[in-house]
Design a protein around this motif. Structure first.
Motif, PDB file in Angstrom:
ATOM      1  N   ILE B  18       8.687  31.108  34.948  1.00  0.00           N
ATOM      2  CA  ILE B  18       8.001  30.945  33.666  1.00  0.00           C
ATOM      3  C   ILE B  18       8.299  32.131  32.746  1.00  0.00           C
ATOM      4  O   ILE B  18       8.377  31.977  31.520  1.00  0.00           O
ATOM      5  CB  ILE B  18       6.487  30.740  33.914  1.00  0.00           C
ATOM      6  CG1 ILE B  18       6.273  29.418  34.685  1.00  0.00           C
ATOM      7  CG2 ILE B  18       5.697  30.722  32.609  1.00  0.00           C
ATOM      8  CD1 ILE B  18       4.900  29.264  35.298  1.00  0.00           C
ATOM      9  N   LEU B  19       8.533  33.288  33.349  1.00  0.00           N
ATOM     10  CA  LEU B  19       8.870  34.484  32.569  1.00  0.00           C
ATOM     11  C   LEU B  19      10.215  34.366  31.860  1.00  0.00           C
ATOM     12  O   LEU B  19      10.465  35.033  30.868  1.00  0.00           O
ATOM     13  CB  LEU B  19       8.922  35.710  33.502  1.00  0.00           C
ATOM     14  CG  LEU B  19       7.586  36.320  33.913  1.00  0.00           C
ATOM     15  CD1 LEU B  19       7.805  37.329  35.036  1.00  0.00           C
ATOM     16  CD2 LEU B  19       6.922  36.990  32.715  1.00  0.00           C
ATOM     17  N   PRO B  21      12.888  33.119  29.410  1.00  0.00           N
ATOM     18  CA  PRO B  21      12.856  32.329  28.172  1.00  0.00           C
ATOM     19  C   PRO B  21      13.575  30.986  28.322  1.00  0.00           C
ATOM     20  O   PRO B  21      13.192  30.001  27.691  1.00  0.00           O
ATOM     21  CB  PRO B  21      13.573  33.215  27.155  1.00  0.00           C
ATOM     22  CG  PRO B  21      13.865  34.509  27.801  1.00  0.00           C
ATOM     23  CD  PRO B  21      13.515  34.435  29.249  1.00  0.00           C
ATOM     24  N   GLY B  24      10.545  29.002  31.203  1.00  0.00           N
ATOM     25  CA  GLY B  24       9.205  28.931  30.622  1.00  0.00           C
ATOM     26  C   GLY B  24       8.378  27.814  31.230  1.00  0.00           C
ATOM     27  O   GLY B  24       8.801  27.150  32.178  1.00  0.00           O
ATOM     28  N   GLY B  25       7.222  27.596  30.680  1.00  0.00           N
ATOM     29  CA  GLY B  25       6.346  26.531  31.176  1.00  0.00           C
ATOM     30  C   GLY B  25       6.973  25.167  31.000  1.00  0.00           C
ATOM     31  O   GLY B  25       6.865  24.295  31.871  1.00  0.00           O
ATOM     32  N   LYS B  26       7.687  24.993  29.894  1.00  0.00           N
ATOM     33  CA  LYS B  26       8.324  23.699  29.615  1.00  0.00           C
ATOM     34  C   LYS B  26       9.407  23.386  30.624  1.00  0.00           C
ATOM     35  O   LYS B  26       9.504  22.267  31.133  1.00  0.00           O
ATOM     36  CB  LYS B  26       8.957  23.733  28.208  1.00  0.00           C
ATOM     37  CG  LYS B  26       8.124  23.050  27.164  1.00  0.00           C
ATOM     38  CD  LYS B  26       9.008  22.624  25.984  1.00  0.00           C
ATOM     39  CE  LYS B  26       8.133  22.031  24.892  1.00  0.00           C
ATOM     40  NZ  LYS B  26       8.077  22.864  23.686  1.00  0.00           N
ATOM     41  N   GLN B  28       9.680  24.644  33.589  1.00  0.00           N
ATOM     42  CA  GLN B  28       9.062  24.446  34.909  1.00  0.00           C
ATOM     43  C   GLN B  28       8.497  23.033  35.016  1.00  0.00           C
ATOM     44  O   GLN B  28       8.545  22.412  36.076  1.00  0.00           O
ATOM     45  CB  GLN B  28       7.993  25.502  35.161  1.00  0.00           C
ATOM     46  CG  GLN B  28       7.520  25.556  36.606  1.00  0.00           C
ATOM     47  CD  GLN B  28       8.648  25.829  37.604  1.00  0.00           C
ATOM     48  OE1 GLN B  28       9.455  26.743  37.405  1.00  0.00           O
ATOM     49  NE2 GLN B  28       8.723  25.040  38.666  1.00  0.00           N
TER      50      GLN B  28
END
Ligand SMILES: [Zn+2]
Lengths: 66, 272
Positions: B18-19, B21, B24-26, B28
């Motif tokens: 997630i760290l 760029p 990220g959350g997307k 993942q």
């Protein structure tokens, strides 16, 4: 004549790709060949002329994975 | 299972992704929704399965008809000594679930054939080649072309490894380079010629990285270039290839228009 084969410069004898393969004891059945980044058909190997400074890629089958 | 951004366990587990760029959350989230079929649960399949499971790939399919053999353990790191005799797909599934219980694992204790390939591959987004024989490698190449599924090809033998990513119809396929498998018996397999065990890790982890890049849609895939690794000299070489207008499979006028099982290889040595 000096050509680059798979990234290494070598002194070769022979004027066509097929002659160079024969000199290196490589069967045309066992390899895909690029001459100056262009893929050659097997039928073209005997007529593809090689010049000093050309680059040849010999791509061998690599099959394992298990 | 999809990535749950509200779950503290999930956010912590995938924090190093997630760290990034590029992920990220997307990204993942995409990884958590992805379905990847690994053909062959052996040398290459082991690291691929481990890293994709660790990454949180939503669904992993494993197809292999073999049972774990003592001679596998030198390189097939997903299998362990107590697994000897057990079907490879079951052994691998147990390790995947221990590593990451949120991964859905489908196992197929059989060979990939012209008959079942399109159905199986059709259920997944991306396919990984971890098989040992040329007929199987060409079958996977062809099936992925017909099913329009990205394929991450890999090969290992002795001290040599290769990775090659194929986006069917867009980039060069295996048959753009090698029109057909070599004559049976002309090229050795791992069981005949040997393989340095850690090579499976080098090549398999590159394959897993390629899969993750394809899933998140970031970076430049290893298409139209072969990555060859010579472990003797610790040398990587990239060989540019291109879609071949005379490819028997993916060109405008193909000779191959449906899947067929290729001649099985006659193996000189068989270590049961
Ligand atoms: Zn092709």
């Amino acid at each position: 004549m000096r050509v680059t084969i798979n990234g290494k410069t070598e002194e070769v004898s022979g004027s066509t790709v097929l002659e160079i393969l024969r000199a290196k004891d490589v069967s045309p059945q066992m390899v895909a060949v690029e001459l100056n980044s262009k893929m050659l058909e097997r039928e073209e190997l005997g007529s593809a002329l090689v010049k000093d400074g050309d680059a040849i890629e010999l791509l061998f089958y690599l099959g394992g994975g298990d | 299972m999809p990535f749950l951004p509200d779950s503290e366990e999930q956010v912590t587990r995938y924090s190093r992704h997630i760290l990034l760029p590029e992920v990220g959350g997307k990204g993942q989230q995409k990884i958590g929704q992805a379905k990847v079929l690994i053909v062959g649960a052996g040398g290459l399949g082991s690291p691929v399965a481990f890293y994709l499971a660790a990454a949180g790939v939503g669904m992993i399919g494993l197809i292999d008809s073999d049972a774990v053999d003592l001679s596998n353990l030198q390189r097939q790191i997903i299998h362990q000594t107590p697994d000897i005799g057990r079907p490879k797909v079951g052994s691998a599934k147990a390790k995947i679930l221990a590593l990451n219980p949120s991964v859905a694992v489908e196992t197929y204790d059989r060979r990939l054939t012209a008959e079942n390939a399109l159905d199986l591959i059709g259920r997944y987004d991306i396919v990984v080649d971890g098989v040992d024989s040329f007929p199987a490698k060409f079958l996977i190449n062809d099936a992925c072309f017909f099913a329009r599924k990205p394929l991450v090809h890999g090969g290992i033998l002795r001290f040599d490894g290769r990775v090659f990513t194929i986006l069917p119809g867009q980039s060069a396929c295996l048959r753009c380079i090698f029109k057909q498998p070599p004559p049976p018996g002309s090229v050795a397999s791992c069981q005949e010629a040997g393989v340095i065990g850690a090579l499976a890790g080098v090549i398999g982890t590159i394959q897993a990285t390629e899969v993750l890049k394809l899933i998140v849609g970031k970076g430049r895939p290893l298409t139209d270039r072969l990555l060859d690794y010579d472990a003797r000299e610790t040398r990587f070489r990239e060989i540019k290839v291109a879609k071949n207008p005379r490819c028997p499979l993916c060109s405008e006028r193909p000779e191959i228009t449906r899947l067929v099982d290729l001649e099985p290889e006659v193996c000189a040595v068989r270590t049961a």
